[in-house]
Motif scaffolding. Structure first.
Motif, PDB file in Angstrom:
ATOM      1  N   THR A   1     -18.657 -19.684  34.994  1.00 42.56           N
ATOM      2  CA  THR A   1     -18.067 -20.717  34.141  1.00 42.56           C
ATOM      3  C   THR A   1     -18.036 -22.065  34.864  1.00 42.56           C
TER       4      THR A   1
ATOM      5  N   VAL B   1     -28.733 -30.513  25.849  1.00 47.52           N
ATOM      6  CA  VAL B   1     -28.987 -30.948  27.219  1.00 47.52           C
ATOM      7  C   VAL B   1     -30.180 -30.171  27.769  1.00 47.52           C
TER       8      VAL B   1
ATOM      9  N   ARG C   1     -21.997 -29.454  32.005  1.00 49.84           N
ATOM     10  CA  ARG C   1     -21.454 -30.207  30.870  1.00 49.84           C
ATOM     11  C   ARG C   1     -20.937 -31.571  31.327  1.00 49.84           C
ATOM     12  N   LYS C   2     -20.211 -31.574  32.439  1.00 55.33           N
ATOM     13  CA  LYS C   2     -19.658 -32.835  32.947  1.00 55.33           C
ATOM     14  C   LYS C   2     -20.763 -33.787  33.371  1.00 55.33           C
TER      15      LYS C   2
ATOM     16  N   ASP D   1     -25.512 -25.553  23.759  1.00 58.86           N
ATOM     17  CA  ASP D   1     -25.733 -26.963  24.103  1.00 58.86           C
ATOM     18  C   ASP D   1     -26.635 -27.160  25.318  1.00 58.86           C
ATOM     19  N   LEU D   2     -26.961 -26.075  26.028  1.00 53.57           N
ATOM     20  CA  LEU D   2     -27.762 -26.169  27.236  1.00 53.57           C
ATOM     21  C   LEU D   2     -29.121 -25.511  27.002  1.00 53.57           C
TER      22      LEU D   2
ATOM     23  N   ALA E   1     -23.811 -33.819  32.299  1.00 54.35           N
ATOM     24  CA  ALA E   1     -24.510 -34.269  31.094  1.00 54.35           C
ATOM     25  C   ALA E   1     -23.778 -35.418  30.415  1.00 54.35           C
ATOM     26  N   ARG E   2     -22.451 -35.459  30.586  1.00 54.93           N
ATOM     27  CA  ARG E   2     -21.651 -36.543  29.997  1.00 54.93           C
ATOM     28  C   ARG E   2     -21.638 -37.792  30.890  1.00 54.93           C
TER      29      ARG E   2
ATOM     30  N   ASP F   1     -25.488 -20.540  25.999  1.00 55.92           N
ATOM     31  CA  ASP F   1     -24.759 -21.754  25.616  1.00 55.92           C
ATOM     32  C   ASP F   1     -25.641 -22.589  24.685  1.00 55.92           C
TER      33      ASP F   1
ATOM     34  N   ILE G   1     -21.323 -23.835  34.284  1.00 56.77           N
ATOM     35  CA  ILE G   1     -21.372 -24.380  32.924  1.00 56.77           C
ATOM     36  C   ILE G   1     -20.546 -25.664  32.838  1.00 56.77           C
ATOM     37  N   GLU G   2     -19.353 -25.628  33.419  1.00 57.89           N
ATOM     38  CA  GLU G   2     -18.476 -26.804  33.398  1.00 57.89           C
ATOM     39  C   GLU G   2     -19.130 -27.973  34.125  1.00 57.89           C
TER      40      GLU G   2
ATOM     41  N   TRP H   1     -19.901 -33.797  39.666  1.00 58.83           N
ATOM     42  CA  TRP H   1     -19.182 -32.575  40.017  1.00 58.83           C
ATOM     43  C   TRP H   1     -19.349 -32.357  41.522  1.00 58.83           C
TER      44      TRP H   1
END
Length: 216
Positions: free
Chosen positions: A109, A2, A116-117, A26-27, A119-120, A24, A112-113, A124
């Protein structure tokens, strides 16, 4: 992976976020900026998946960045980061299609959450922030009346005008002269931004019968 552009005018916060996200796998932070204009240039160049932008910055702020991204039609999702955020800012952000809102005092955290959300393809938007902000704005909007600027006497003239009464009838009912009614009407038109009696009557019909409590 991402790709993210991060923008915050505080160097320590910007560095901290960059360090946090670098841990991370993935980021991927492709660029950082300390002002909105620079962030937009990075976004245009890198076309990241997410722009993480501080709400309050000198010059072009986070909401301004969101608006410009919408104007350009860039397919980047915006997450706003803020120490504090007002009800009006929350409402404006939601209207602008913001993907996430994260307060700076939340745990790392949480950020980060959120990323991630988003990105999907999710959003948020903390319920406790959004629900209370929207509710308070609705209350404020109900309480705001275009007639609040009128004096009590001007409101009386407005009410009678909306009932279809002529100047002489208004004057008789309020025990004032027709000339005084004309003076009040001139002030009423100016305050309400109305051009004529019909426009004022329509405003009364549209906004209800809540009158001014001002003296005068």
């Amino acid at each position: 992976m991402v790709d993210i552009v991060v923008c915050d005018d505080h160097h320590l916060i910007l560095s901290g976020i960059q360090t946090l996200l670098s841990d991370d796998a993935d980021l991927n932070v492709v660029a950082t900026a300390r002002d909105g204009e620079t962030a937009l240039r990075h976004i245009q160049h890198h076309r990241p998946d997410i722009a993480l932008v501080d709400v309050s910055m000198p010059g072009l702020d986070g909401l301004g960045v969101l608006a410009r991204i919408n104007q350009h039609g860039w397919p980047v999702r915006v997450v706003l980061l803020s120490a504090t955020i007002s009800d009006s800012q929350i409402v404006e952000a939601i209207a602008g299609g913001v993907a996430g809102i994260v307060l700076k005092d939340m745990a790392s955290t949480t950020l980060i959450e959120c990323l991630r959300k988003v990105a999907r393809g999710g959003r948020w938007l903390p319920q406790h922030l959004v629900a209370s902000a929207v509710s308070r704005r609705r209350v404020e909007e109900r309480e705001i009346s275009p007639f609040d600027s009128l004096t009590r006497r001007e409101w009386e003239v407005t009410r009678l005008l909306a009932e279809g009464k002529a100047n002489r009838d208004i004057a008789a009912e309020l025990a004032i002269s027709p000339g005084t009614v004309k003076i009040h009407l001139h002030s009423i038109y100016s305050k309400l931004g109305a051009d004529n009696r019909t426009a004022v009557a329509l405003m009364v019909a549209r906004h209800g019968s809540a009158g001014s409590s001002s003296d005068g």
